[in-house]
Design a protein around this motif. Structure first.
Motif, short mmCIF file in Angstrom:
data_model
loop_
_atom_site.label_atom_id
_atom_site.label_comp_id
_atom_site.label_asym_id
_atom_site.label_seq_id
_atom_site.Cartn_x
_atom_site.Cartn_y
_atom_site.Cartn_z
N GLN A 167 0.86 -1.17 0.00
CA GLN A 167 0.00 0.00 0.00
C GLN A 167 0.91 1.23 0.00
N PRO A 168 0.40 2.36 -0.52
CA PRO A 168 1.23 3.58 -0.47
C PRO A 168 1.43 4.04 0.98
N SER A 169 2.49 4.82 1.20
CA SER A 169 2.73 5.38 2.53
C SER A 169 1.58 6.28 2.93
N ARG A 170 1.25 6.29 4.21
CA ARG A 170 0.17 7.16 4.68
C ARG A 170 0.65 8.62 4.72
N TYR A 171 1.87 8.83 5.25
CA TYR A 171 2.48 10.16 5.26
C TYR A 171 3.80 10.06 4.50
N GLU A 172 4.28 11.21 4.08
CA GLU A 172 5.55 11.22 3.39
C GLU A 172 6.66 10.75 4.33
N LEU A 173 7.50 9.84 3.85
CA LEU A 173 8.57 9.30 4.69
C LEU A 173 9.70 10.32 4.82
N VAL A 174 10.37 10.29 5.95
CA VAL A 174 11.43 11.28 6.23
C VAL A 174 12.74 10.83 5.59
N TYR A 175 13.34 11.73 4.81
CA TYR A 175 14.62 11.44 4.18
C TYR A 175 15.72 11.40 5.22
N ILE A 176 16.66 10.48 5.04
CA ILE A 176 17.81 10.40 5.94
C ILE A 176 19.05 10.17 5.07
N ALA A 177 20.08 10.96 5.29
CA ALA A 177 21.26 10.92 4.41
C ALA A 177 22.12 9.68 4.68
N GLY A 201 12.72 1.16 2.52
CA GLY A 201 13.83 1.28 1.58
C GLY A 201 14.97 2.10 2.16
N VAL A 202 15.92 2.45 1.30
CA VAL A 202 17.09 3.19 1.76
C VAL A 202 16.81 4.70 1.76
N HIS A 203 17.61 5.42 2.53
CA HIS A 203 17.47 6.88 2.69
C HIS A 203 16.09 7.28 3.20
N ARG A 204 15.45 6.39 3.96
CA ARG A 204 14.20 6.74 4.62
C ARG A 204 14.34 6.38 6.09
N ARG A 205 13.90 7.29 6.97
CA ARG A 205 14.04 7.02 8.40
C ARG A 205 13.06 5.92 8.83
N THR A 206 13.58 4.96 9.57
CA THR A 206 12.74 3.88 10.09
C THR A 206 11.88 4.39 11.23
#
Ligand SMILES: [Zn+2]
Ligand SMILES: [Zn+2]
Length: 368
Positions: free
Chosen positions: A12-22, A88-93
């Motif tokens: 399913q699509p994310s409910r909120y935009e995921l937070v980018y993490i470098a 996935g990668v570059h997204r905060r868990t």
């Protein structure tokens, strides 16, 4: 790596935009912590794994208390060794316990339960290493591999997986993730893992003792504690090295790779600067000879006063100062005299004449 993308498993699509993490310091390993049927590990059951993945995501999205944006993990590994893309990668868990922990590490979960399927399969261990390497190559994860329970009160990732993490997170054939696990002493990592001895005391990865705790506490006091999840404690960890490296960089040293000037392994100069004294010296070497009373004249400078000041700082007699804290220096000031007097009052044999001017006995006791 056998990657199963979100589209492939029907996310399913994310409910909120995921937070980018470098980047992160590494990866934390999780298990599902509930019942997982043993049959999921049957060799011909892989068709069920995508559905299992959809169930995990649905459960997370249904968790109104946590209000998750998506499945909490960055990746999930099935018993057949496939790596399912989570955030996935570059997204905060959202799986590690709190915002700080979620920023420090990615989260990789194994389809292993607290009951039913409790032992990871060999294929799954290979898949976990694949996922760790993916977090590194694709998501700039550092070399650490930890369990969820490291730094957070939880049974996760269960005893079987935690033992595997502690043993170096290796493939069943004995090879570790590229760049090492960050937990053992084997395997190449970019972080300095050597020790140095300064004044008879050992510093650097694995060194232990009260003096290690004191370094950690001094780092925290100076604002260089961001890598600690727990501690500081008496055993020198990678977090100690990282924080010390930050401190070295703040002093103008450069090069954070092993054996460069800011690699996080102390040298005598930065150590003394950090603590205000150099530990070990006076307990392992003889007390320097008394320089004579003429070395201690109010308002006059003498190199012996620096030694005197360091001993006062080491022993904690520093309450008198000019408002900026008591610092070691060559000048014998009112503050020096008052602090010496405090020391004299604290020692029975000296308390009869606490004039603040060191004689041979005050010198010997203060510097020993
Ligand atoms: Zn967990
Ligand atoms: Zn599978």
């Amino acid at each position: 790596m056998q990657l199963v993308t979100r589209a492939q498993w029907g996310a399913q699509p994310s409910r909120y935009e995921l937070v980018y993490i470098a980047s992160t310091q590494g990866v934390k390993i999780h298990y599902e912590g509930s019942y997982v049927p043993k049959s999921l590990a049957d060799p011909d059951a892989h068709d069920a794994c995508a559905g299992h993945m959809r169930d995990i995501q649905a459960a997370h999205l249904a968790n109104t208390a946590e209000d998750y944006s998506d499945i909490a993990y960055n990746a999930v590994v099935c018993p057949h060794g496939a790596v399912f893309e989570g955030r996935g990668v570059h997204r905060r868990t959202a799986a590690n316990g709190n915002q700080t922990l979620n920023t420090a590490h990615y989260a990789v979960c194994a389809m292993v339960g607290s009951s039913g399927l409790v032992q990871p399969t060999d294929a799954q261990l290979n898949g976990l290493v694949d996922a760790i390497e993916w977090m590194r190559s694709g998501g700039d994860a550092g070399s650490e591999v930890r369990g969820h329970r490291d730094g957070y009160a939880t049974a996760c990732p269960g005893d079987a997986l935690y033992a595997w993490v502690q043993a170096g997170a290796r493939r069943p054939d004995g090879t570790g993730p590229i760049g090492g696990s960050g937990d053992g002493t084997s395997g190449g990592t970019e972080i300095a893992r050597y020790q140095v001895t300064i004044n008879g005391l050992t510093y650097g990865y694995g060194a232990s003792g009260d003096h290690v705790t004191k370094v950690g506490q001094a780092l925290v006091a100076k604002g260089f504690g961001r890598h600690y999840e727990v501690g500081p404690g008496p055993t020198w960890s990678d977090a100690d090295t990282r924080n010390y490296s930050d401190y070295q960089v703040s002093l103008g040293y450069s090069g954070t790779a092993a054996h460069q000037d800011a690699d996080g392994v102390p040298g005598a100069v930065t150590l003394e600067q950090l603590l205000g004294y150099l530990p070990g010296s006076t307990s392992t070497t003889a007390v320097p000879p008394f320089p004579g009373r003429s070395a201690f004249v109010l308002g006059k400078s003498n190199p012996a006063v620096v030694r005197l000041d360091r001993a006062l700082i080491r022993k904690g007699f520093t309450r008198h100062h000019d408002g900026n804290g008591y610092q070691a220096g060559p000048k014998f000031t009112q503050y020096t005299r008052k602090n010496v007097a405090d020391f004299q009052r604290s020692v029975k044999a000296l308390a009869g004449d606490p004039d603040g001017y060191p004689g041979p006995e005050t010198w010997r006791r203060l510097l020993s």
